[in-house]
Motif scaffolding. Structure first.
Motif, PDB file in Angstrom:
ATOM      1  N   ASP A  12      11.698 -25.824  14.172  1.00 39.90           N
ATOM      2  CA  ASP A  12      10.496 -25.593  13.356  1.00 39.90           C
ATOM      3  C   ASP A  12       9.598 -26.827  13.313  1.00 39.90           C
ATOM      4  OD1 ASP A  12      12.427 -27.061  12.061  1.00 39.90           O
ATOM      5  OD2 ASP A  12      11.911 -26.320  10.066  1.00 39.90           O
ATOM      6  N   ARG A  13       9.192 -27.290  14.484  1.00 40.21           N
ATOM      7  CA  ARG A  13       8.315 -28.466  14.546  1.00 40.21           C
ATOM      8  C   ARG A  13       6.958 -28.172  13.921  1.00 40.21           C
ATOM      9  NH1 ARG A  13       8.708 -32.386  18.669  1.00 40.21           N
ATOM     10  NH2 ARG A  13      10.684 -32.342  19.793  1.00 40.21           N
ATOM     11  N   VAL A  14       6.261 -29.219  13.512  1.00 38.38           N
ATOM     12  CA  VAL A  14       4.864 -29.087  13.064  1.00 38.38           C
ATOM     13  C   VAL A  14       4.079 -28.461  14.235  1.00 38.38           C
ATOM     14  CG1 VAL A  14       2.798 -30.448  12.478  1.00 38.38           C
ATOM     15  CG2 VAL A  14       5.012 -31.036  11.476  1.00 38.38           C
ATOM     16  N   SER A  15       3.176 -27.525  13.937  1.00 38.87           N
ATOM     17  CA  SER A  15       2.456 -26.831  15.011  1.00 38.87           C
ATOM     18  C   SER A  15       1.536 -27.810  15.754  1.00 38.87           C
ATOM     19  CB  SER A  15       1.608 -25.701  14.424  1.00 38.87           C
ATOM     20  OG  SER A  15       0.536 -26.271  13.686  1.00 38.87           O
ATOM     21  N   ASP A  16       1.195 -27.464  17.000  1.00 39.80           N
ATOM     22  CA  ASP A  16       0.309 -28.323  17.803  1.00 39.80           C
ATOM     23  C   ASP A  16      -1.007 -28.555  17.073  1.00 39.80           C
ATOM     24  OD1 ASP A  16       2.248 -28.345  19.688  1.00 39.80           O
ATOM     25  OD2 ASP A  16       1.235 -26.963  21.092  1.00 39.80           O
ATOM     26  N   GLU A  17      -1.471 -27.492  16.425  1.00 37.62           N
ATOM     27  CA  GLU A  17      -2.761 -27.578  15.725  1.00 37.62           C
ATOM     28  C   GLU A  17      -2.695 -28.548  14.530  1.00 37.62           C
ATOM     29  OE1 GLU A  17      -3.720 -23.834  14.053  1.00 37.62           O
ATOM     30  OE2 GLU A  17      -5.878 -24.137  14.257  1.00 37.62           O
ATOM     31  N   ASP A  18      -1.635 -28.406  13.729  1.00 40.14           N
ATOM     32  CA  ASP A  18      -1.504 -29.284  12.556  1.00 40.14           C
ATOM     33  C   ASP A  18      -1.286 -30.741  12.989  1.00 40.14           C
ATOM     34  OD1 ASP A  18      -1.868 -27.126  10.979  1.00 40.14           O
ATOM     35  OD2 ASP A  18       0.216 -26.954  10.289  1.00 40.14           O
ATOM     36  N   ARG A  19      -0.482 -30.907  14.057  1.00 43.72           N
ATOM     37  CA  ARG A  19      -0.231 -32.280  14.527  1.00 43.72           C
ATOM     38  C   ARG A  19      -1.535 -32.908  15.033  1.00 43.72           C
ATOM     39  NH1 ARG A  19       3.275 -31.241  18.140  1.00 43.72           N
ATOM     40  NH2 ARG A  19       1.798 -31.453  19.860  1.00 43.72           N
ATOM     41  N   ALA A  20      -2.327 -32.131  15.765  1.00 42.72           N
ATOM     42  CA  ALA A  20      -3.596 -32.665  16.286  1.00 42.72           C
ATOM     43  C   ALA A  20      -4.508 -33.093  15.131  1.00 42.72           C
ATOM     44  CB  ALA A  20      -4.286 -31.623  17.164  1.00 42.72           C
ATOM     45  N   ALA A  21      -4.498 -32.311  14.042  1.00 44.99           N
ATOM     46  CA  ALA A  21      -5.344 -32.661  12.885  1.00 44.99           C
ATOM     47  C   ALA A  21      -4.856 -33.978  12.260  1.00 44.99           C
ATOM     48  CB  ALA A  21      -5.313 -31.533  11.860  1.00 44.99           C
ATOM     49  N   ILE A  22      -3.539 -34.168  12.196  1.00 46.19           N
ATOM     50  CA  ILE A  22      -2.980 -35.418  11.633  1.00 46.19           C
ATOM     51  C   ILE A  22      -3.334 -36.599  12.543  1.00 46.19           C
ATOM     52  CG2 ILE A  22      -0.818 -36.655  11.179  1.00 46.19           C
ATOM     53  CD1 ILE A  22       0.361 -33.916  10.250  1.00 46.19           C
ATOM     54  N   LEU A  23      -3.149 -36.392  13.861  1.00 42.81           N
ATOM     55  CA  LEU A  23      -3.383 -37.505  14.793  1.00 42.81           C
ATOM     56  C   LEU A  23      -4.863 -37.885  14.860  1.00 42.81           C
ATOM     57  CD1 LEU A  23      -0.899 -36.810  17.751  1.00 42.81           C
ATOM     58  CD2 LEU A  23      -0.597 -38.242  15.732  1.00 42.81           C
ATOM     59  N   ALA A  24      -5.733 -36.953  14.496  1.00 43.61           N
ATOM     60  CA  ALA A  24      -7.173 -37.251  14.532  1.00 43.61           C
ATOM     61  C   ALA A  24      -7.547 -38.259  13.441  1.00 43.61           C
ATOM     62  CB  ALA A  24      -7.975 -35.967  14.353  1.00 43.61           C
ATOM     63  N   ASN A  25      -6.742 -38.308  12.379  1.00 38.55           N
ATOM     64  CA  ASN A  25      -7.047 -39.244  11.289  1.00 38.55           C
ATOM     65  C   ASN A  25      -5.757 -39.584  10.547  1.00 38.55           C
ATOM     66  OD1 ASN A  25      -8.328 -40.748   9.386  1.00 38.55           O
ATOM     67  ND2 ASN A  25      -9.032 -38.987   8.165  1.00 38.55           N
ATOM     68  N   PRO A  26      -4.871 -40.372  11.191  1.00 42.17           N
ATOM     69  CA  PRO A  26      -3.529 -40.545  10.616  1.00 42.17           C
ATOM     70  C   PRO A  26      -3.481 -41.427   9.375  1.00 42.17           C
ATOM     71  CG  PRO A  26      -3.730 -41.801  12.673  1.00 42.17           C
ATOM     72  CD  PRO A  26      -5.007 -41.026  12.514  1.00 42.17           C
ATOM     73  N   GLY A  27      -4.441 -42.366   9.211  1.00 40.46           N
ATOM     74  CA  GLY A  27      -4.312 -43.333   8.120  1.00 40.46           C
ATOM     75  C   GLY A  27      -3.076 -44.193   8.370  1.00 40.46           C
ATOM     76  N   PHE A  28      -2.474 -44.725   7.299  1.00 38.09           N
ATOM     77  CA  PHE A  28      -1.242 -45.493   7.485  1.00 38.09           C
ATOM     78  C   PHE A  28      -0.177 -45.025   6.513  1.00 38.09           C
ATOM     79  CE2 PHE A  28       1.920 -48.668   6.836  1.00 38.09           C
ATOM     80  CZ  PHE A  28       2.175 -49.121   8.122  1.00 38.09           C
ATOM     81  N   GLY A  29       0.982 -44.616   7.053  1.00 35.14           N
ATOM     82  CA  GLY A  29       2.147 -44.314   6.209  1.00 35.14           C
ATOM     83  C   GLY A  29       2.095 -42.989   5.470  1.00 35.14           C
ATOM     84  N   ASN A  30       1.191 -42.105   5.896  1.00 32.00           N
ATOM     85  CA  ASN A  30       1.025 -40.832   5.182  1.00 32.00           C
ATOM     86  C   ASN A  30       1.816 -39.673   5.779  1.00 32.00           C
ATOM     87  OD1 ASN A  30      -1.034 -41.923   3.512  1.00 32.00           O
ATOM     88  ND2 ASN A  30      -2.449 -41.757   5.244  1.00 32.00           N
ATOM     89  N   HIS A  31       2.006 -39.694   7.095  1.00 29.37           N
ATOM     90  CA  HIS A  31       2.571 -38.534   7.799  1.00 29.37           C
ATOM     91  C   HIS A  31       3.799 -38.967   8.586  1.00 29.37           C
ATOM     92  CE1 HIS A  31      -1.133 -36.391   6.868  1.00 29.37           C
ATOM     93  NE2 HIS A  31      -1.782 -37.484   7.250  1.00 29.37           N
ATOM     94  N   PHE A  32       4.730 -38.047   8.737  1.00 28.03           N
ATOM     95  CA  PHE A  32       5.974 -38.383   9.424  1.00 28.03           C
ATOM     96  C   PHE A  32       6.260 -37.348  10.509  1.00 28.03           C
ATOM     97  CE2 PHE A  32       5.709 -40.183   5.282  1.00 28.03           C
ATOM     98  CZ  PHE A  32       5.886 -41.528   5.587  1.00 28.03           C
ATOM     99  N   THR A  33       6.971 -37.774  11.530  1.00 29.46           N
ATOM    100  CA  THR A  33       7.193 -36.912  12.686  1.00 29.46           C
ATOM    101  C   THR A  33       8.271 -35.868  12.382  1.00 29.46           C
ATOM    102  OG1 THR A  33       8.844 -38.385  13.627  1.00 29.46           O
ATOM    103  CG2 THR A  33       6.541 -38.799  14.254  1.00 29.46           C
ATOM    104  N   ASP A  34       8.652 -35.096  13.391  1.00 28.05           N
ATOM    105  CA  ASP A  34       9.590 -33.991  13.170  1.00 28.05           C
ATOM    106  C   ASP A  34      11.048 -34.434  13.026  1.00 28.05           C
ATOM    107  OD1 ASP A  34       7.751 -31.708  13.453  1.00 28.05           O
ATOM    108  OD2 ASP A  34       7.459 -32.495  15.479  1.00 28.05           O
ATOM    109  N   HIS A  35      11.346 -35.632  13.558  1.00 27.84           N
ATOM    110  CA  HIS A  35      12.769 -36.021  13.628  1.00 27.84           C
ATOM    111  C   HIS A  35      13.023 -37.383  12.988  1.00 27.84           C
ATOM    112  CE1 HIS A  35      12.274 -32.988  16.791  1.00 27.84           C
ATOM    113  NE2 HIS A  35      13.498 -32.625  16.422  1.00 27.84           N
ATOM    114  N   MET A  36      14.276 -37.701  12.816  1.00 29.06           N
ATOM    115  CA  MET A  36      14.691 -39.017  12.311  1.00 29.06           C
ATOM    116  C   MET A  36      16.066 -39.362  12.879  1.00 29.06           C
ATOM    117  SD  MET A  36      15.787 -37.941   8.421  1.00 29.06           S
ATOM    118  CE  MET A  36      16.111 -39.581   7.832  1.00 29.06           C
TER     119      MET A  36
END
Ligand code: COI
Length: 366
Positions: A12-36
């Motif tokens: 259940d990864r973040v969708s391509d669309e949602d990830r693209a929206a995050i990567l367009a304006n990530p800021g710092f320390g706000n968003h996290f990837t699918d794995h750890m």
């Protein structure tokens, strides 16, 4: 023997669309990837159960020692996407070595360098799509945060017998938001020290960052973004900002940073800048710097630039220095932060593979 990682890719990864929206304006320390990454250590079995799997909360016993006695350390690193799509990181051996030193200081177990570097490769292998494309000279990267904490449920004060190591990853733009490289104004904290002799100032542990926050708040109340901390015994010498090291640049080509006294973080960016300064024909110096020297050199015009540096902030020019009852600014009419800009772009060019890595600082992650 090197650890073997169990890899469980989440469905259940973040969708391509949602990830693209995050990567367009990530800021710092706000968003996290699918794995750890998670690895467990205990005093009987040592390091075991190395895994990379879905990003998810920890189940921590309320008595977990880290929540009470702050037995915790971390690192800050970045993964950079090169023009050919490959992903690299910068001087991971230096971070692994510092992580080992921090572990020893906080009475935590040492994770071998090969397992530390492999853990970075494991998370980036699964989350490569999260590494931003820093086209157009941007500074977007995937910020990697390795950390280790006392997870044993025990309230006695002694080194924990069960410890957790983990890596999370966060797509990152500039640390100081707002676009472009803007100078930060600094407040001299005299009420608070960040670290004392024999303490943990040289280790990268959460406690040092917690102890810097009251000074930072004081700085913010004075209209500054950050506080500069002085040595705790004489309140005379410049130390660091809490999350960044400092450099003073003089008109005659000297570039000076506080020497490592055990109370200052041994920044990887700091040490890289000392090498690059020589390549750029500057004269680097590591020594104790009285705060009065900064004030006097700003007033006389000998000081041409001041900048802060760190993995997250890269190189950030300092604007005004303020204190209780005064302020100074080294910037004159038409000022440009020439050295800071040159060092910043040289560092970023190496990190993004735009120039030859003559120092051998890069390691490919994916
Ligand atoms: C870094 O520069 O990576 C740091 O660790 C500073 C801060 C984000 C904690």
């Amino acid at each position: 023997m090197a650890l073997e990682f169990t890899v469980t890719e989440r469905p259940d990864r973040v969708s391509d669309e949602d990830r693209a929206a995050i990567l367009a304006n990530p800021g710092f320390g706000n968003h996290f990837t699918d794995h750890m990454v998670r690895i467990t250590w205990d005093s009987e079995a040592g390091w075991h159960d190395a895994e990379v799997g879905a990003y998810r909360p920890f189940q921590l016993d309320p008595a977990a020692a880290v929540l009470h006695y702050a037995q915790e350390i971390f690192e800050g690193m970045k993964a950079y996407r090169h023009a050919d799509g490959s992903v690299w990181t910068f001087r991971p051996e230096a971070n692994a070595a510092r992580f080992a030193r921090s572990a020893t200081r906080l009475a935590l177990p040492v994770l071998p360098e090969e397992d530390f570097i492999q853990s970075l490769k494991e998370i980036v292998a699964l989350d490569k799509v999260w590494v931003p494309d820093a086209a157009n000279g941007g500074e977007e990267s995937l910020y990697l945060r390795p950390y280790m904490f006392a997870s044993e449920a025990f309230l006695g004060v002694r080194p924990a017998k069960q410890v957790t190591y983990s890596v999370i990853a966060s797509p990152a733009g500039a640390y100081f938001g707002g676009g472009g490289v803007k100078p930060v104004d600094l407040w001299i904290s005299t009420d608070y020290a960040r670290a004392g002799e024999g303490g943990t100032g040289g280790a990268k542990c959460g406690g040092n960052y917690a102890s810097s926050l009251a000074g930072q708040l004081e700085g913010i109340a004075q209209g500054c973004q950050q506080a500069v901390f002085l040595d705790s015994s004489t309140h005379t010498y410049i130390e660091e900002l809490g999350g960044m090291n400092l450099f003073l640049v003089y008109q005659d080509g000297r570039i000076v940073t506080p020497e490592l006294t055990g109370t200052i973080l041994e920044g990887v960016t700091r040490s890289s800048i000392l090498s690059l300064a020589k390549d750029l024909g500057l004269s680097p110096e590591e020594r104790r710097i009285p705060i009065q020297e900064w004030k006097d050199a700003a007033a006389s015009g000998e000081l041409s630039e001041v900048f802060a540096c760190g993995t997250a902030a890269v190189v950030t020019p300092v604007g005004e220095l303020r204190w209780d009852g005064g302020s100074c600014d080294h910037r004159r009419e038409g000022h440009v932060d020439e050295v800071a800009t040159k060092i910043r772009s040289t560092l970023l060019d190496i990190q993004y593979g735009r120039v030859e890595d003559t120092h051998g600082w890069l390691t490919q992650l994916a």
